[in-house]
Design a protein around this motif. Structure first.
Motif, PDB file in Angstrom:
ATOM      1  N   PRO A   1     -68.715 -21.010 -61.447  1.00 58.66           N
ATOM      2  CA  PRO A   1     -67.615 -20.097 -61.102  1.00 58.66           C
ATOM      3  C   PRO A   1     -66.653 -20.680 -60.072  1.00 58.66           C
ATOM      4  CG  PRO A   1     -69.694 -18.918 -61.193  1.00 58.66           C
ATOM      5  CD  PRO A   1     -70.038 -20.377 -61.297  1.00 58.66           C
ATOM      6  N   ASP A   2     -67.196 -21.431 -59.119  1.00 60.24           N
ATOM      7  CA  ASP A   2     -66.333 -21.961 -58.070  1.00 60.24           C
ATOM      8  C   ASP A   2     -65.647 -23.268 -58.465  1.00 60.24           C
ATOM      9  OD1 ASP A   2     -68.547 -23.526 -58.115  1.00 60.24           O
ATOM     10  OD2 ASP A   2     -68.977 -23.434 -55.964  1.00 60.24           O
ATOM     11  N   ALA A   3     -65.900 -23.710 -59.715  1.00 60.02           N
ATOM     12  CA  ALA A   3     -65.267 -24.948 -60.175  1.00 60.02           C
ATOM     13  C   ALA A   3     -64.083 -24.663 -61.077  1.00 60.02           C
ATOM     14  CB  ALA A   3     -66.292 -25.803 -60.923  1.00 60.02           C
ATOM     15  N   CYS A   4     -63.720 -23.396 -61.190  1.00 63.23           N
ATOM     16  CA  CYS A   4     -62.647 -22.984 -62.101  1.00 63.23           C
ATOM     17  C   CYS A   4     -61.382 -22.663 -61.299  1.00 63.23           C
ATOM     18  CB  CYS A   4     -63.097 -21.759 -62.897  1.00 63.23           C
ATOM     19  SG  CYS A   4     -61.908 -21.211 -64.132  1.00 63.23           S
ATOM     20  N   SER A   5     -60.231 -23.151 -61.780  1.00 67.21           N
ATOM     21  CA  SER A   5     -58.954 -22.845 -61.129  1.00 67.21           C
ATOM     22  C   SER A   5     -58.526 -21.416 -61.438  1.00 67.21           C
ATOM     23  CB  SER A   5     -57.880 -23.821 -61.614  1.00 67.21           C
ATOM     24  OG  SER A   5     -57.635 -23.616 -63.008  1.00 67.21           O
ATOM     25  N   SER A   6     -57.506 -20.942 -60.757  1.00 61.78           N
ATOM     26  CA  SER A   6     -56.987 -19.592 -61.003  1.00 61.78           C
ATOM     27  C   SER A   6     -56.471 -19.459 -62.425  1.00 61.78           C
ATOM     28  CB  SER A   6     -55.853 -19.264 -60.016  1.00 61.78           C
ATOM     29  OG  SER A   6     -56.325 -19.315 -58.688  1.00 61.78           O
ATOM     30  N   ILE A   7     -55.760 -20.475 -62.895  1.00 63.75           N
ATOM     31  CA  ILE A   7     -55.247 -20.440 -64.273  1.00 63.75           C
ATOM     32  C   ILE A   7     -56.413 -20.500 -65.264  1.00 63.75           C
ATOM     33  CG2 ILE A   7     -53.971 -21.799 -65.980  1.00 63.75           C
ATOM     34  CD1 ILE A   7     -51.894 -22.366 -63.927  1.00 63.75           C
TER      35      ILE A   7
ATOM     36  N   LEU B   1     -48.273 -19.411 -64.036  1.00 67.02           N
ATOM     37  CA  LEU B   1     -47.502 -20.556 -64.513  1.00 67.02           C
ATOM     38  C   LEU B   1     -46.068 -20.522 -63.998  1.00 67.02           C
ATOM     39  CD1 LEU B   1     -48.781 -20.730 -68.212  1.00 67.02           C
ATOM     40  CD2 LEU B   1     -49.228 -22.400 -66.410  1.00 67.02           C
ATOM     41  N   MET B   2     -45.516 -19.307 -63.895  1.00 67.79           N
ATOM     42  CA  MET B   2     -44.150 -19.178 -63.378  1.00 67.79           C
ATOM     43  C   MET B   2     -44.081 -19.601 -61.912  1.00 67.79           C
ATOM     44  SD  MET B   2     -42.208 -18.348 -65.827  1.00 67.79           S
ATOM     45  CE  MET B   2     -40.717 -17.835 -64.923  1.00 67.79           C
ATOM     46  N   LYS B   3     -45.218 -19.461 -61.211  1.00 74.47           N
ATOM     47  CA  LYS B   3     -45.266 -19.878 -59.805  1.00 74.47           C
ATOM     48  C   LYS B   3     -45.466 -21.390 -59.675  1.00 74.47           C
ATOM     49  CE  LYS B   3     -47.065 -15.499 -58.032  1.00 74.47           C
ATOM     50  NZ  LYS B   3     -48.203 -14.833 -57.334  1.00 74.47           N
TER      51      LYS B   3
ATOM     52  N   ASP C   1     -50.810 -25.572 -61.315  1.00 75.02           N
ATOM     53  CA  ASP C   1     -51.197 -26.663 -62.218  1.00 75.02           C
ATOM     54  C   ASP C   1     -52.148 -26.142 -63.303  1.00 75.02           C
ATOM     55  OD1 ASP C   1     -51.829 -29.022 -63.432  1.00 75.02           O
ATOM     56  OD2 ASP C   1     -52.570 -30.032 -61.621  1.00 75.02           O
ATOM     57  N   TYR C   2     -51.769 -26.349 -64.569  1.00 76.20           N
ATOM     58  CA  TYR C   2     -52.611 -25.897 -65.685  1.00 76.20           C
ATOM     59  C   TYR C   2     -53.408 -27.071 -66.290  1.00 76.20           C
ATOM     60  CZ  TYR C   2     -48.674 -27.746 -68.410  1.00 76.20           C
ATOM     61  OH  TYR C   2     -47.682 -28.545 -68.944  1.00 76.20           O
ATOM     62  N   THR C   3     -53.443 -28.197 -65.562  1.00 75.33           N
ATOM     63  CA  THR C   3     -54.206 -29.361 -66.057  1.00 75.33           C
ATOM     64  C   THR C   3     -55.399 -29.670 -65.151  1.00 75.33           C
ATOM     65  OG1 THR C   3     -52.823 -30.933 -64.836  1.00 75.33           O
ATOM     66  CG2 THR C   3     -52.124 -30.335 -67.075  1.00 75.33           C
ATOM     67  N   ILE C   4     -55.888 -28.640 -64.454  1.00 78.67           N
ATOM     68  CA  ILE C   4     -57.082 -28.821 -63.617  1.00 78.67           C
ATOM     69  C   ILE C   4     -58.320 -28.504 -64.458  1.00 78.67           C
ATOM     70  CG2 ILE C   4     -58.332 -28.002 -61.593  1.00 78.67           C
ATOM     71  CD1 ILE C   4     -55.634 -27.351 -60.323  1.00 78.67           C
ATOM     72  N   LYS C   5     -59.265 -29.417 -64.517  1.00 84.65           N
ATOM     73  CA  LYS C   5     -60.484 -29.207 -65.319  1.00 84.65           C
ATOM     74  C   LYS C   5     -61.636 -28.748 -64.423  1.00 84.65           C
ATOM     75  CE  LYS C   5     -61.664 -34.173 -65.252  1.00 84.65           C
ATOM     76  NZ  LYS C   5     -60.415 -34.705 -64.707  1.00 84.65           N
TER      77      LYS C   5
END
Length: 515
Positions: free
Chosen positions: A9-15, A31-33, A36-40
């Motif tokens: 759970p703590d390894a997941c980004s907000s997106i 995303l509008m803010k 980063d949507y490329t965090i694994k």
């Protein structure tokens, strides 16, 4: 725990969390803010992997639109923005595995346009086949027809192997209709789809495949044919299907753990599949399948053993060796705790299975004075009785392996003292019971409480406390002994057919047969 198997759970980004939850509104706001949507995460999953896993089509669309606006090509998107996870999973393969049809449809064109190999796509067709998502299978085959005959480098399987193993008849038909090669062999075991179908005993799929295969006798890495596997399972219907299509009962020559050549008939006999034994015994040459007789006896499948003898199969020779041991040693060693094995021994003896090699053995310490060879130390009383009826003692007499009677008498007291000391142990009592049984068959020795009064029948207590004496046998006992010795000399053993041919009264036959 495998760090790549479960999400932390703590390894997941907000997106990533928004994508996992399927909350497209929050995802859009993040995303509008400019987040980063490329965090694994710890598995190598990106937000797109999360959205595909949950089947959240709106989140998939939002992420894909964002990536397309940021990248110059679809190849860049797949290589840099949504690359495979640590174990090779891609958004497309995940959606295919979970059966999310709309997500699969939306992502397929992206992967097709990029011209990625199937490995870079995560083997989406294989994943759909594993989980039985027929609609996904159909649309993937329509979009990527070449994948039908591509191997998964991870498992060595083709889609047809996977779908057959899952017993998915509808999808099996679909793959065959769309060009699946039913003759391909997997990388690990060289099994064809027909091998797989026979192994899981799915008769309907066997019928589908059997009309398409080029070689019904194809062998896997162990030289097993589909017919061998069907015989092993005891599936009479599948055995018939294969035989009707030309399956060869001698094609498979797998060398099993006993060092025997094993044919379909052999393994059916070993497993005790009587209906299959009856079917195969009619078409298997009788001069090449001695292993079927041996393994029927080994596992006490007396119905199979009797049928093989009735159909003319020969028994084994007394001195034949398997992995350095005689067949009788293997049979007796494996079955020494089973009284029911006496029925097997009787069937073998009635069908001229000689045991002269056993009779010639040297005596065990505790049997040395009492006629029995070493091998019978481990044999139970009921089994020993069958060998005595068949002429064990007479055979030893004819083979000149009989102990010296005066030596037996002089040594009896020493042995008796040892037995008295150790009689509290069950295995010594078993030995005494066997000696007692043996003396009842032998006319020249008996146990007496004094030298002038021999006992008619010795028991364990007599053996412990009585005196071993040599006696003059009665004329009746001596006549019986001489007749039995003559039969042994001519025939090698004594069984009912050897006595019956003498045309004696029934009581005399019984008298000669049972000492």
């Amino acid at each position: 725990m495998d760090v790549f198997a479960s999400a932390y759970p703590d390894a997941c980004s907000s997106i990533g969390a928004a994508s996992r939850a399927g909350n497209s509104q929050v995802l859009h706001e993040l995303l509008m803010k400019g987040l980063d949507y490329t965090i694994k995460d710890n598995r190598g999953w990106y937000p797109m992997h999360e959205a595909a896993f949950g089947g959240h089509i709106e989140c998939v669309k939002i992420l894909l639109e964002t990536a397309m606006s940021d990248c110059e090509s679809t190849r860049e998107i797949l290589d840099c923005v949504f690359p495979p996870a640590f174990d090779g999973e891609t958004p497309l393969s995940i959606a295919s595995s979970e059966g999310h049809v709309e997500v699969v449809k939306h992502l397929m064109s992206l992967y097709k346009e990029s011209e990625l190999g199937i490995d870079k796509m995560g083997y989406p067709l294989h994943e759909s086949c594993k989980n039985g998502h027929n609609k996904c299978i159909e649309i993937l085959v329509d979009e990527f027809p070449m994948h039908v005959n591509m191997k998964d480098s991870r498992s060595g399987d083709y889609p047809i192997h996977v779908i057959v193993e899952k017993e998915n008849i509808q999808a099996t038909k679909f793959l065959i209709q769309n060009g699946a090669d039913v003759n391909v062999q997997d990388s690990d075991d060289l099994k064809t789809p027909l091998h797989v179908a026979v192994s899981i005993e799915n008769e309907e799929i066997v019928k589908l495949l059997i009309n398409e295969v080029k070689d019904v006798n194809a062998t896997d890495i162990t030289d097993c044919t589909p017919l061998y596997l069907a015989a092993q399972n005891g599936n009479e219907n599948i055995v018939r299907l294969l035989l009707n299509k030309g399956a060869d009962p001698l094609k498979c020559m797998y060398i099993d753990h006993m060092g025997l050549k094993s044919f379909p008939l052999t393994v059916a006999a070993e497993k005790g599949h009587f209906p299959v034994v009856k079917l195969l015994a009619k078409i298997t040459p009788k001069d090449c399948c001695i292993s079927a007789v041996i393994l029927s006896a080994f596992n006490r499948h007396n119905d199979c053993l009797l049928y093989l003898f009735r159909k003319g199969y020969s028994t084994f020779h007394s001195d034949i060796k398997i992995a350095g041991e005689s067949v009788w040693d293997i049979l007796l060693g494996h079955n020494n705790g089973f009284e029911s094995f006496s029925s097997t021994v009787k069937i073998l003896i009635e069908n001229d299975t000689l045991f002269s090699d056993l009779a010639r053995r040297e005596e065990h310490l505790y049997f040395k004075y009492f006629i029995l060879p070493m091998r019978f130390n481990d044999v139970n009383i009921v089994v020993l009785n069958e060998f005595l009826n068949a002429g064990l003692l007479e055979l030893r007499f004819n083979c000149e392996t009989f102990p010296n009677l005066s030596y037996s008498i002089s040594g009896h007291k020493v042995l008796q003292d040892r037995l008295i000391l150790n009689s509290r142990y069950p295995h010594y009592l078993r030995n005494l019971s066997k000696i007692s049984l043996c003396l009842r068959y032998f006319p020249f020795l008996s146990i007496s409480h004094n030298s002038s009064l021999p006992l008619v029948v010795a028991n364990v207590d007599d053996l412990l406390h009585g005196i071993l004496v040599q006696n003059v046998p009665s004329l009746v006992d001596l006549t019986r002994w001489v007749i039995r010795c003559y039969i042994i000399k001519v025939k090698g053993l004594i069984c009912s057919k050897h006595i019956t041919c003498l045309n004696l009264p029934r009581k005399l036959e019984d008298f000669l047969l049972q000492c």
